[in-house]
Motif scaffolding. Structure first.
Motif, PDB file in Angstrom:
ATOM      1  N   GLY A   1      44.345  44.075  45.409  1.00  0.00           N
ATOM      2  CA  GLY A   1      43.568  43.047  46.092  1.00  0.00           C
ATOM      3  C   GLY A   1      42.178  42.897  45.505  1.00  0.00           C
ATOM      4  N   ALA A   2      41.529  44.022  45.163  1.00  0.00           N
ATOM      5  CA  ALA A   2      40.195  43.961  44.566  1.00  0.00           C
ATOM      6  C   ALA A   2      40.246  43.265  43.207  1.00  0.00           C
ATOM      7  CB  ALA A   2      39.627  45.366  44.421  1.00  0.00           C
ATOM      8  N   GLU A   3      41.268  43.573  42.411  1.00  0.00           N
ATOM      9  CA  GLU A   3      41.429  42.894  41.121  1.00  0.00           C
ATOM     10  C   GLU A   3      41.501  41.383  41.308  1.00  0.00           C
ATOM     11  OE1 GLU A   3      44.951  44.392  39.358  1.00  0.00           O
ATOM     12  OE2 GLU A   3      44.092  46.346  38.841  1.00  0.00           O
ATOM     13  N   LYS A   4      42.361  40.950  42.226  1.00  0.00           N
ATOM     14  CA  LYS A   4      42.568  39.523  42.440  1.00  0.00           C
ATOM     15  C   LYS A   4      41.305  38.849  42.976  1.00  0.00           C
ATOM     16  CE  LYS A   4      47.580  39.670  43.065  1.00  0.00           C
ATOM     17  NZ  LYS A   4      47.862  38.727  41.957  1.00  0.00           N
ATOM     18  N   PHE A   5      40.598  39.532  43.880  1.00  0.00           N
ATOM     19  CA  PHE A   5      39.365  38.959  44.420  1.00  0.00           C
ATOM     20  C   PHE A   5      38.318  38.792  43.330  1.00  0.00           C
ATOM     21  CE2 PHE A   5      35.043  39.718  45.904  1.00  0.00           C
ATOM     22  CZ  PHE A   5      34.878  38.615  46.729  1.00  0.00           C
ATOM     23  N   LEU A   6      38.129  39.807  42.496  1.00  0.00           N
ATOM     24  CA  LEU A   6      37.103  39.741  41.454  1.00  0.00           C
ATOM     25  C   LEU A   6      37.404  38.639  40.435  1.00  0.00           C
ATOM     26  CD1 LEU A   6      36.576  43.565  40.896  1.00  0.00           C
ATOM     27  CD2 LEU A   6      34.972  41.984  41.989  1.00  0.00           C
ATOM     28  N   ILE A   7      38.662  38.489  40.091  1.00  0.00           N
ATOM     29  CA  ILE A   7      39.045  37.405  39.177  1.00  0.00           C
ATOM     30  C   ILE A   7      38.804  36.052  39.844  1.00  0.00           C
ATOM     31  CG2 ILE A   7      40.996  36.306  38.003  1.00  0.00           C
ATOM     32  CD1 ILE A   7      42.154  39.138  37.601  1.00  0.00           C
ATOM     33  N   HIS A   8      39.154  35.966  41.129  1.00  0.00           N
ATOM     34  CA  HIS A   8      38.959  34.727  41.894  1.00  0.00           C
ATOM     35  C   HIS A   8      37.480  34.353  41.968  1.00  0.00           C
ATOM     36  CE1 HIS A   8      39.111  31.914  45.293  1.00  0.00           C
ATOM     37  NE2 HIS A   8      38.197  32.651  45.881  1.00  0.00           N
ATOM     38  N   LYS A   9      36.612  35.321  42.229  1.00  0.00           N
ATOM     39  CA  LYS A   9      35.192  35.026  42.438  1.00  0.00           C
ATOM     40  C   LYS A   9      34.390  34.955  41.138  1.00  0.00           C
ATOM     41  CE  LYS A   9      31.003  36.601  44.805  1.00  0.00           C
ATOM     42  NZ  LYS A   9      30.629  35.210  45.211  1.00  0.00           N
ATOM     43  N   TYR A  10      34.649  35.903  40.224  1.00  0.00           N
ATOM     44  CA  TYR A  10      33.793  36.006  39.043  1.00  0.00           C
ATOM     45  C   TYR A  10      34.472  35.574  37.744  1.00  0.00           C
ATOM     46  CZ  TYR A  10      30.976  38.915  42.192  1.00  0.00           C
ATOM     47  OH  TYR A  10      30.235  39.375  43.239  1.00  0.00           O
ATOM     48  N   GLY A  11      35.803  35.618  37.707  1.00  0.00           N
ATOM     49  CA  GLY A  11      36.505  35.293  36.464  1.00  0.00           C
ATOM     50  C   GLY A  11      36.990  36.542  35.756  1.00  0.00           C
ATOM     51  N   ILE A  12      38.067  36.393  34.967  1.00  0.00           N
ATOM     52  CA  ILE A  12      38.701  37.547  34.336  1.00  0.00           C
ATOM     53  C   ILE A  12      37.844  38.164  33.241  1.00  0.00           C
ATOM     54  CG2 ILE A  12      39.942  36.263  32.523  1.00  0.00           C
ATOM     55  CD1 ILE A  12      42.409  38.065  33.301  1.00  0.00           C
ATOM     56  N   HIS A  13      36.900  37.406  32.693  1.00  0.00           N
ATOM     57  CA  HIS A  13      36.033  37.936  31.627  1.00  0.00           C
ATOM     58  C   HIS A  13      34.661  38.350  32.150  1.00  0.00           C
ATOM     59  CE1 HIS A  13      39.024  36.727  28.735  1.00  0.00           C
ATOM     60  NE2 HIS A  13      38.968  35.466  29.143  1.00  0.00           N
TER      61      HIS A  13
ATOM     62  N   LEU B   1      27.004  49.731  51.060  1.00  0.00           N
ATOM     63  CA  LEU B   1      26.257  48.745  50.284  1.00  0.00           C
ATOM     64  C   LEU B   1      25.709  49.322  48.986  1.00  0.00           C
ATOM     65  CD1 LEU B   1      24.337  46.968  53.198  1.00  0.00           C
ATOM     66  CD2 LEU B   1      26.613  46.501  52.277  1.00  0.00           C
ATOM     67  N   GLU B   2      25.838  50.643  48.793  1.00  0.00           N
ATOM     68  CA  GLU B   2      25.432  51.273  47.533  1.00  0.00           C
ATOM     69  C   GLU B   2      26.494  51.107  46.445  1.00  0.00           C
ATOM     70  OE1 GLU B   2      24.642  55.317  48.512  1.00  0.00           O
ATOM     71  OE2 GLU B   2      23.062  54.840  49.986  1.00  0.00           O
ATOM     72  N   ARG B   3      27.690  50.676  46.827  1.00  0.00           N
ATOM     73  CA  ARG B   3      28.796  50.529  45.875  1.00  0.00           C
ATOM     74  C   ARG B   3      28.655  49.237  45.071  1.00  0.00           C
ATOM     75  NH1 ARG B   3      33.868  53.300  47.764  1.00  0.00           N
ATOM     76  NH2 ARG B   3      33.204  54.821  49.333  1.00  0.00           N
ATOM     77  N   ASN B   4      29.280  49.245  43.868  1.00  0.00           N
ATOM     78  CA  ASN B   4      29.288  48.004  43.102  1.00  0.00           C
ATOM     79  C   ASN B   4      30.324  47.047  43.685  1.00  0.00           C
ATOM     80  OD1 ASN B   4      31.880  48.603  41.993  1.00  0.00           O
ATOM     81  ND2 ASN B   4      30.955  49.728  40.292  1.00  0.00           N
TER      82      ASN B   4
ATOM     83  N   GLU C   1      31.626  41.926  36.290  1.00  0.00           N
ATOM     84  CA  GLU C   1      32.050  42.578  37.528  1.00  0.00           C
ATOM     85  C   GLU C   1      33.511  43.036  37.435  1.00  0.00           C
ATOM     86  OE1 GLU C   1      28.691  39.857  38.517  1.00  0.00           O
ATOM     87  OE2 GLU C   1      30.532  39.672  37.343  1.00  0.00           O
ATOM     88  N   TYR C   2      34.350  42.153  36.903  1.00  0.00           N
ATOM     89  CA  TYR C   2      35.769  42.504  36.801  1.00  0.00           C
ATOM     90  C   TYR C   2      35.991  43.565  35.729  1.00  0.00           C
ATOM     91  CZ  TYR C   2      40.761  42.223  35.860  1.00  0.00           C
ATOM     92  OH  TYR C   2      42.081  42.539  35.669  1.00  0.00           O
ATOM     93  N   GLN C   3      35.329  43.432  34.600  1.00  0.00           N
ATOM     94  CA  GLN C   3      35.512  44.397  33.520  1.00  0.00           C
ATOM     95  C   GLN C   3      35.011  45.780  33.916  1.00  0.00           C
ATOM     96  OE1 GLN C   3      37.292  43.877  30.757  1.00  0.00           O
ATOM     97  NE2 GLN C   3      37.688  41.825  31.591  1.00  0.00           N
ATOM     98  N   THR C   4      33.907  45.836  34.647  1.00  0.00           N
ATOM     99  CA  THR C   4      33.408  47.130  35.146  1.00  0.00           C
ATOM    100  C   THR C   4      34.434  47.774  36.065  1.00  0.00           C
ATOM    101  OG1 THR C   4      31.093  46.459  35.001  1.00  0.00           O
ATOM    102  CG2 THR C   4      31.618  48.250  36.517  1.00  0.00           C
ATOM    103  N   TYR C   5      34.975  46.986  36.972  1.00  0.00           N
ATOM    104  CA  TYR C   5      35.991  47.504  37.891  1.00  0.00           C
ATOM    105  C   TYR C   5      37.217  47.985  37.126  1.00  0.00           C
ATOM    106  CZ  TYR C   5      39.566  47.692  41.502  1.00  0.00           C
ATOM    107  OH  TYR C   5      40.574  48.112  42.318  1.00  0.00           O
TER     108      TYR C   5
END
Length: 349
Positions: A214-226, A174-177, A229-233
Motif C-alpha cells: 500500500g505504501a508503494e502504491k501511495f507514493l507512486i500515486h502522490k509523488y511518481g515512480i521516479h 511525525l519523525e518518520r519519512n 520519496e519513492y526511491q528512498t522508500y
C-alpha cells in the motif's frame, strides 16, 4: 404469582452475581491488566487534540504540518483505493512530548522457538503483552527472565485498537519519512479491517504485506515512480527485506540446532551452542549488500539477540511469499481486490 416471579428473578440475579464474582476472582490479574490498559488508552484519547487545531496553529512547525496533511492523504487513499475500513482513527494527535508511551513484552522458550502466549477475551491467544507503564513492563520482563524465558521488550511505533477506540496520531510518528509513515498508517488500518482471532502471526504478516504494498502504491500515486520519496522508500525496503530474510534463515538454523538437543543435555552446553550459533548469524550480517548500512552486525555489539527477538521476524515476515503468490497470480497485483477477498474470507474477529 408475582411474588413467585420476584423470587425466581432474585435467585437468577444472585446466581449471576456469584458467577461474576467467581470470574473476577479467577481472572483477577486479567481484570487488573484490562483496567490499566483501558486507563492508559483513555488517557491518550482524552488528551489527544483534533488535527485541525495543529494545522491552524501558527506556532506548529510547517514540516510537521505537512506530515499531518500527508497522514490524511494516506488515510483517504487507503480507504478509497485499497478498500481498508473507514474509521475515526488518525484524526487526532497526541503529543508524546518526546517520551515513549507504550512497551511491548514478548518471550520465547530458551531452547525452542516457541512463544509464550497470553489469552485475552475476543482476541484469543496473543504472543505479546503491552503496557502503558514502563515499570510494569520491566517487572514482567524480569519475572519472565527469572522463570527462564528469553525476553524482549520494545517500543512499538504505533498500535491498533481494532476500531474499538479512536486511535490518534502519535507525535513520534511525525519523525518518520514519507514512505515509512505511509507504511505505518496502512499497516495499522489493515488491523482494523482484517483481524483473525488466535492468529497473531497471520494478522501481523498480512498487515505487513498490505502496509508494504500500500505504501508503494501511495507514493507512486502522490509523488511518481521516479520521485525521491519513492526511491528512498524502495531502497530502505530492499535493505530491510535483505536483513529480515537473513534473520529468517537464522531462525531455521536455530530450529535445526534446537532439534539436536534433548532434555537431558546440560543446560550450560545448550546455552553455549546457542550463543555460538547466534554469534555466527549476527557476524554474517556483514556479508549483506545494503545501501544504508555497511556493518549491520554492530547494532548487536553490546547484546546478542535472543529467541524472542528472532520470533519477531517470523511474526511479521515469515508468510510474505504466500501473500505475494496470491496477490500476483490470483489478483494480478490488484491490492484493493485482494483486500476485499481477504475481508470476505476472514470475517473480522
Amino acid at each position: 404469582m408475582a411474588i413467585k416471579t420476584r423470587k425466581i428473578f432474585k435467585r437468577i440475579l444472585l446466581a449471576l452475581l456469584i458467577i461474576v464474582g467467581v470470574l473476577i476472582v479467577v481472572y483477577w490479574d486479567l481484570v487488573i491488566y484490562g483496567v490499566r490498559q483501558a486507563r492508559g488508552q483513555m488517557n491518550i484519547i482524552y488528551n489527544a487534540r483534533p488535527v485541525e487545531e495543529f494545522l491552524h496553529d501558527p506556532d506548529f512547525p510547517d514540516s510537521l504540518r505537512r506530515k499531518l496533511v500527508l497522514i490524511n492523504e494516506v488515510r483517504r487513499y487507503a480507504i478509497d483505493s485499497l478498500g481498508l475500513k473507514d474509521t475515526r482513527n488518525y484524526k487526532t494527535l497526541y503529543d508524546q512530548k518526546g517520551e515513549e508511551i507504550m512497551w511491548v513484552v514478548t518471550a520465547s522458550e530458551p531452547f525452542r522457538l516457541k512463544a509464550k502466549e497470553w489469552t485475552f477475551p475476543v482476541l484469543g491467544s496473543v504472543p505479546y503483552k503491552g503496557f502503558f507503564n514502563k515499570d510494569l513492563a520491566v517487572a514482567l520482563r524480569d519475572e519472565l527472565k527469572k522463570e527462564g524465558w528469553d525476553v524482549s521488550i520494545r517500543n512499538p511505533g504505533g498500535w491498533s485498537t481494532l476500531g474499538w477506540f479512536t486511535d490518534p496520531i502519535l507525535s513520534k510518528m511525525l519523525e518518520r519519512n514519507e514512505g515509512d509513515l505511509a507504511n505505518l498508517i496502512i499497516h495499522e488500518m489493515s488491523h482494523a479491517t482484517i483481524f483473525v482471532k488466535d492468529s497473531i502471526d497471520f494478522n501481523e504478516n498480512l498487515a505487513t504485506f498490505i502496509g508494504d504494498r500500500g505504501a508503494e502504491k501511495f507514493l507512486i500515486h502522490k509523488y511518481g515512480i521516479h520521485s525521491a520519496e519513492y526511491q528512498t522508500y524502495l531502497n530502505e525496503d530492499t535493505d530491510y527485506l535483505k536483513f529480515s530474510d537473513h534473520m529468517l534463515r537464522g531462525t531455521e538454523k536455530l530450529d535445526s540446532l534446537y532439534k539436536t538437543m534433548s532434555e537431558n543435555d546440560p543446560k550450560e552446553k545448550k546455552a553455549e551452542l546457542k550463543k555460538e550459533m547466534i554469534e555466527k548469524i549476527v557476524a554474517s550480517l556483514d556479508t549483506l549488500t545494503l545501501s544504508e548500512d555497511n556493518n549491520p552486525s554492530e547494532r548487536y555489539s553490546k547484546n546478542l539477540p535472543n529467541n524472542a527477538y528472532f520470533m519477531n521476524f517470523r511474526r511479521y515476515q515469515a508468510r510474505q511469499e504466500i501473500f505475494w503468490d496470491e496477490y500476483r497470480n490470483q489478483f494480478r497485483s490488484n491490492l484493493k481486490a485482494y483486500v476485499e477477498y481477504l475481508s470476505e474470507k476472514y470475517p473480522f474477529l
